[in-house]
Design an enzyme around this catalytic site. Structure first.
Site, PDB file in Angstrom:
ATOM      1  N   HIS A 188      66.205 -32.803   0.612  1.00  0.00           N
ATOM      2  CA  HIS A 188      67.550 -32.896   0.083  1.00  0.00           C
ATOM      3  C   HIS A 188      68.428 -33.988   0.868  1.00  0.00           C
ATOM      4  O   HIS A 188      69.719 -34.582   0.175  1.00  0.00           O
ATOM      5  CB  HIS A 188      68.174 -31.605  -0.259  1.00  0.00           C
ATOM      6  N   ASP A 209      58.001 -38.627 -18.276  1.00  0.00           N
ATOM      7  CA  ASP A 209      56.797 -38.841 -19.044  1.00  0.00           C
ATOM      8  C   ASP A 209      55.883 -40.009 -18.246  1.00  0.00           C
ATOM      9  O   ASP A 209      56.413 -41.060 -18.131  1.00  0.00           O
ATOM     10  CB  ASP A 209      56.985 -39.296 -20.555  1.00  0.00           C
TER      11      ASP A 209
END
Length: 435
Positions: A164, A379
């Site tokens: 992070h 996708d």
């Protein structure tokens, strides 16, 4: 109501190949890459899973296609191919070396149906992540790892572990969507904005706003609960329950238009305080990560790659939180979120520059709204993911996330010491089961 993954396969076996390093497909910048003050404030690894039914590209060479497109994407997002280092200024930066991103191919002997509902956290799901345990500090945690696991049914789970320090959820989303487009042969029309000096502190820094979310880095006295094993569980909020909580929050007239996230945050905070048996006189806090890309002035570039959040801080006495009406908790959560303005964000950057304080953990809950992130748009040629969920949790950190694509259910996942979780679980399930 279940607070665990009752449908998960009992003995899932995952066979992994050795990790290979995927290097950028072309020469990239070598040297020190500046990280902002915001980047420094949440030094933890994040692990997240994307479950795909495997339509279209779910064939034998899918992993090779993914590695090739990842290499191309790393040319644009070259800091991910480096490693963290500590600068002379005491801050973390990225040493851009082009050494690459570890990529693991894996297979499982079960189907996605047998795997179960991955939105309910389960320790078995970490088999779907390439993680590095036992490292000495955040500097040695890889900036990104990828594991692609094929299931017997043809389904695929893409496991992502990220540091992070380099990016938040919005930046991860941008990186993954870009990777998906390259995999599908779509040209990237916009380059990532990598210059983090846009979030540099003011000169001189201006400390005109208090920041109770931060404290000095000190040695904390351990308590009995610190010695217990940590237990992580997930809880499902259905639309009807969320509507009930919103109506309850508005009953006293002090709260207008509460959001699902606000009522979940307030309820979690109340029940957490009760579960820890916090003394009434103790000051407690709720820290919420707030994306500030559109709040800062001028707005950040849409393609900004990096951490761009501030932390709101709701504060009150434990006795007030658990004894006053539910609307009290929702109102102070709302008010804290409203304080995250352009001035607040710039003050946060300046405050860290001067103090190097850390986010408070003692008597404090942390929460983040993953449910706002459009992870279901990622996708790679297999269609959109069926489910997206954390594979593990940072201690003292809660997240909300959509249960599945096109679902109105929101999952709250968090962890506590075992005895605390037992009390929290009973209270939460009782609330969720109320009609």
């Amino acid at each position: 109501m279940e607070a665990f993954n009752g449908t998960a396969v009992v003995n899932m076996t995952v066979k992994k190949l050795e990790p290979v390093l995927v290097h950028p497909a072309a020469e990239t910048f070598k040297g020190l890459y500046f990280l902002s003050n915001i980047d420094q404030t949440f030094p933890y690894p994040i692990e997240i899973m994307f479950s795909y039914e495997g339509d279209g590209m779910g064939n034998e060479n899918a992993a090779d296609v993914m590695k090739e497109s990842l290499a191309k994407n790393l040319v644009k997002f070259y800091p991910l191919a480096g490693s963290l280092t500590l600068g002379l200024d005491g801050k973390m930066h990225v040493q851009c070396t082009g050494e690459g991103v570890p990529f693991v191919e894996a297979t499982s002997d079960c189907t996605l149906e047998e795997l179960g509902d991955i939105s309910y956290i389960d320790s078995k799901f970490r088999q779907l992540i390439h993680y590095v345990d036992g490292v000495d500090g955040i500097l040695n945690v890889p900036l990104l790892t990828v594991q692609m696991t094929r299931f017997r049914c043809g389904g695929i789970v893409l496991g992502i572990a990220m540091n992070h320090i380099l990016m938040d959820g919005e930046a991860l989303l941008y990186f993954l969507k870009s990777w998906g487009k390259i995999t599908r042969g779509i040209h990237l029309s916009v380059e990532p904005y990598l210059n983090r000096s846009i979030l540099s502190p003011r000169q001189p820094p201006i400390l005109d706003i208090p920041h109770p979310e931060f404290v000095k880095l000190e040695t904390k006295t351990s308590t009995p609960s610190d010695q217990e094993s940590r237990v992580y569980q997930s809880f499902c909020f259905k639309p009807q329950k969320l509507q009930q909580l919103k109506q309850l929050a508005k009953e006293k007239g002090s709260v207008t238009n509460p959001t699902s996230f606000e009522v979940i945050s307030a309820l979690m905070w109340i029940m957490r305080t009760k579960a820890f048996k916090t003394e009434p006189h103790v000051t407690i806090k709720l820290l919420t990560a707030v994306d500030v890309r559109t709040k800062i002035k001028p707005p950040m570039p849409e393609c900004y790659f990096g951490n761009c959040y501030a932390v709101s801080c709701a504060v009150c006495k434990a006795g007030d939180l658990v004894e006053k009406p539910f609307s009290f908790a929702v109102k102070i959560v709302q008010e804290a979120l409203k304080k995250v303005t352009d001035d607040y964000i710039k003050s946060t950057i300046d405050y860290y520059e001067v103090t190097r304080d850390v986010l408070q953990a003692e008597n404090t809950a942390w929460i983040s709204k993953w449910s706002r992130l459009p992870f279901y748009e990622i996708d790679f040629g297999w269609g959109e993911p069926v489910q997206v969920a954390p594979a593990s949790m940072v201690w003292n950190f809660a997240v909300t996330i959509s249960q599945r694509r096109e679902s109105g259910n929101i999952i709250l996942t968090l962890g506590f010491p075992e005895s605390v979780m037992e009390r929290f679980r009973k209270m939460m399930l009782l609330e969720l089961e109320q009609k």
